[in-house]
Design a protein around this motif. Sequence first.
Motif, PDB file in Angstrom:
ATOM      1  N   SER A 166      13.450   5.380  10.741  1.00 47.96           N
ATOM      2  CA  SER A 166      13.464   7.512  11.067  1.00 47.96           C
ATOM      3  C   SER A 166      12.276   7.585  10.482  1.00 47.96           C
ATOM      4  O   SER A 166      11.531   8.461  11.000  1.00 47.96           O
ATOM      5  CB  SER A 166      13.724   7.865   8.872  1.00 47.96           C
ATOM      6  N   SER A 167      10.894   6.701  10.611  1.00 49.98           N
ATOM      7  CA  SER A 167       9.434   6.111  10.664  1.00 49.98           C
ATOM      8  C   SER A 167       9.280   5.311  10.903  1.00 49.98           C
ATOM      9  O   SER A 167       8.605   3.965  10.560  1.00 49.98           O
ATOM     10  CB  SER A 167       9.091   6.506   8.683  1.00 49.98           C
ATOM     11  N   PRO A 168       9.407   5.065  12.711  1.00 52.49           N
ATOM     12  CA  PRO A 168       9.389   4.180  12.888  1.00 52.49           C
ATOM     13  C   PRO A 168       7.807   3.843  13.175  1.00 52.49           C
ATOM     14  O   PRO A 168       7.776   2.874  14.509  1.00 52.49           O
ATOM     15  CB  PRO A 168      10.243   3.766  14.313  1.00 52.49           C
ATOM     16  N   LEU A 169       7.119   3.967  13.169  1.00 50.49           N
ATOM     17  CA  LEU A 169       5.391   3.254  13.067  1.00 50.49           C
ATOM     18  C   LEU A 169       4.832   3.792  11.957  1.00 50.49           C
ATOM     19  O   LEU A 169       4.904   4.823  11.288  1.00 50.49           O
ATOM     20  CB  LEU A 169       4.786   4.127  14.701  1.00 50.49           C
ATOM     21  N   VAL A 170       3.484   2.869  11.834  1.00 51.59           N
ATOM     22  CA  VAL A 170       2.523   3.677  10.759  1.00 51.59           C
ATOM     23  C   VAL A 170       1.502   2.540  10.857  1.00 51.59           C
ATOM     24  O   VAL A 170       1.325   1.589  11.909  1.00 51.59           O
ATOM     25  CB  VAL A 170       3.416   2.055   9.695  1.00 51.59           C
ATOM     26  N   ASP A 171      -0.030   3.315  10.615  1.00 54.66           N
ATOM     27  CA  ASP A 171      -0.622   2.633  10.082  1.00 54.66           C
ATOM     28  C   ASP A 171      -1.370   1.792   9.037  1.00 54.66           C
ATOM     29  O   ASP A 171      -0.763   3.055   8.273  1.00 54.66           O
ATOM     30  CB  ASP A 171      -1.729   3.610  10.219  1.00 54.66           C
ATOM     31  N   ALA A 172      -1.807   0.549   9.139  1.00 51.39           N
ATOM     32  CA  ALA A 172      -2.135   0.344   7.201  1.00 51.39           C
ATOM     33  C   ALA A 172      -3.206  -0.880   6.794  1.00 51.39           C
ATOM     34  O   ALA A 172      -3.860  -0.498   7.971  1.00 51.39           O
ATOM     35  CB  ALA A 172      -0.763  -0.759   7.240  1.00 51.39           C
TER      36      ALA A 172
ATOM     37  N   ILE B 191       0.386  -0.876   0.086  1.00 52.62           N
ATOM     38  CA  ILE B 191      -0.073  -0.077  -0.198  1.00 52.62           C
ATOM     39  C   ILE B 191       0.814   1.567  -0.213  1.00 52.62           C
ATOM     40  O   ILE B 191       0.321   2.543   0.718  1.00 52.62           O
ATOM     41  CB  ILE B 191      -1.198   0.013   1.298  1.00 52.62           C
ATOM     42  N   GLY B 192       2.098   1.430  -0.654  1.00 52.71           N
ATOM     43  CA  GLY B 192       2.597   1.960  -0.584  1.00 52.71           C
ATOM     44  C   GLY B 192       3.653   2.893   1.020  1.00 52.71           C
ATOM     45  O   GLY B 192       3.582   4.063   0.784  1.00 52.71           O
ATOM     46  N   ARG B 193       3.559   2.606   1.726  1.00 54.46           N
ATOM     47  CA  ARG B 193       3.971   3.186   2.987  1.00 54.46           C
ATOM     48  C   ARG B 193       5.313   2.097   3.856  1.00 54.46           C
ATOM     49  O   ARG B 193       5.651   1.122   2.567  1.00 54.46           O
ATOM     50  CB  ARG B 193       2.442   2.706   4.032  1.00 54.46           C
ATOM     51  N   ARG B 194       5.993   2.654   4.458  1.00 55.93           N
ATOM     52  CA  ARG B 194       7.281   2.074   4.816  1.00 55.93           C
ATOM     53  C   ARG B 194       7.561   2.487   6.064  1.00 55.93           C
ATOM     54  O   ARG B 194       6.839   2.992   7.028  1.00 55.93           O
ATOM     55  CB  ARG B 194       8.265   3.758   4.318  1.00 55.93           C
ATOM     56  N   ILE B 195       8.675   1.393   6.549  1.00 52.12           N
ATOM     57  CA  ILE B 195       8.718   1.425   8.053  1.00 52.12           C
ATOM     58  C   ILE B 195      10.182   1.007   8.136  1.00 52.12           C
ATOM     59  O   ILE B 195      10.770   0.433   7.946  1.00 52.12           O
ATOM     60  CB  ILE B 195       7.578   0.420   8.945  1.00 52.12           C
TER      61      ILE B 195
END
Length: 590
Positions: free
Chosen positions: A302-308, A295-299
């Motif tokens: 530098s970006s250690p949290l994500v909603d997916a 879904i084009g998101r990353r973890i």
Amino acid sequence: MFLVTLEEKGGGTEQIEFEKNEITIGRLAGNDIVLAKGNVSKYHSKIVEKDGKLIVVDMKSTNGTFVNGKKIAGPQVVKPADQIFIGDYIINVEPLEEQGSMTRTAPPEEEYYEEEEGYDDGGQGAYEEEPYEEPPPPQAPAANARMPASLASALAKNKKRVDPRLEAYTRLQKEIHDRLIEYLDLRRMDMDRLGDDELWRRTEKAIRDIIDQMEADGELPPEVDREELLTDVINEALGLGPLEAFLASDEISEIMVNHANQIYIERKGKLVLSEKTFSSNQAVLGVIERIVAPIGRRIDESSPLVDARLKDGSRVNAIIPPLALKGPCITIRKFKKDSLKIQDLIKYKTVTAQMAEFLEMCVKARKNIVISGGTGSGKTTTLNIISSFIPEDERIVTVEDAAELQLPQDHWVQLESRPPNLEGKGAITIRDLVKNCLRMRPDRIVVGECRAGETLDMLQAMNTGHDGSLTTLHANTPRDAIARLETMVLMSGMELPVKAIREQIASAVHIIVQQTRFSDGTRKICYITEIAGMEVDIVTLQDIFYFKQEGFTEDGKVRGRYVASGFVPKFYDDLQRKGIPVNMSIFRED
């Protein structure tokens, strides 16, 4: 008896108690501590308690054992503050009991332990013929990067004992996974060019080859189910690991991975610890990557949290070190394949038939509704059900962080926010989408959850011709919901007087539906409350229905009843005057 604190570089920390005087550490199953990495020998080191001292002994490993960054040449006494380096792992060891009697200072090396010449490995190959490569001395981390020994001891004493069979199975799974990576790498397989079906077929064949070889070498315990092991390894390598079984179960509504060795599930409203585990924190990271990449998101660091979300619509939150101290965490709110109906809420005693009838009338009479409640109280489920009452001939625009709503209507536009890209640009927030949907000629606006400044835009929409809009927010009572709305409006950056904000709320919001998750796992709508207007500077509320708790049953279930307050909301009087048929009996308590 002693306590070992084991830390994998870049991973989590684990504490293990041993009620014996000697343990072995190595790559193969059968060691007391199994470190399934290529830079760890099959039988690498051992730790011995002797004459009140703790001694580490290198068992002629290929890459050596280090203490505080220095390679040991023979047996060496270690103190709780000393760090033992074996491959990619850092180990601390301290006495578990009688700490005051244990010697804390090490005498000269030659006095305290005999040499380990001629160590008998039972013919399992302790002395390996791998090419020796002297590794650089490991760098000790900063003092505060390691958990203090005293804290580790306290945590270990409170830690539940793990089933040794489960531990052995997890180690076996990790060993096969590590061999699989090496197997595929040796064959130079270009994984990116293979289709999903071909990738699964080749991976399954590779795992079968590895299991066959391990069985031939006597490394596979006879009680292990080969097919179950194959499924577990391939799910972890290409799927979602142990989560696959939980996602397939209709009884499970939520999955919580605290770290590789601890997975909790919510089954029928109750949280229970699962017996399933991941083989390592790296395996958990791999699962997170497989969730967010499509879904084009990353973890990453530098970006250690994500909603997916998963392909089936289940909502996912992931957070990794350094923010998650024990290892990567995953929380999955499962997406129900079959949407619940209002009859289901009545069956589960979340509402009564009278309350359900009233909520349906609120939606059809175009009243603005806010659903309030705590985390996991069922707000989104209720929002989804109430939204289904919107007439088919109306245009609906929904705005969500992670798409969860399932509306039956055809004329429905679904919008989802977007996080920033690798450069920190391109983010589209809920507030941006709420502003935009006002230009899309909506009859109804449904916002999955108001969390910040978008609340002001939502209230303005409710006040400017978009009646019948719905949203949710986090609050514990209807009065708290009013205060929360005020706070979120102020988060928009507009410096408005509190009285003006309250007037805006009083004129925009008609009904607050308060939902609660009780200790027995049941979810109930505890209040349906009308906002009656303003008295001086205070927003006035009037409960229409409420749940009166009367204690607990013998088996711990909440006991209580729903009560109609007898108050008739203003808009029912308006409907009656207009000749629209309404059922006034629902406001009379039986």
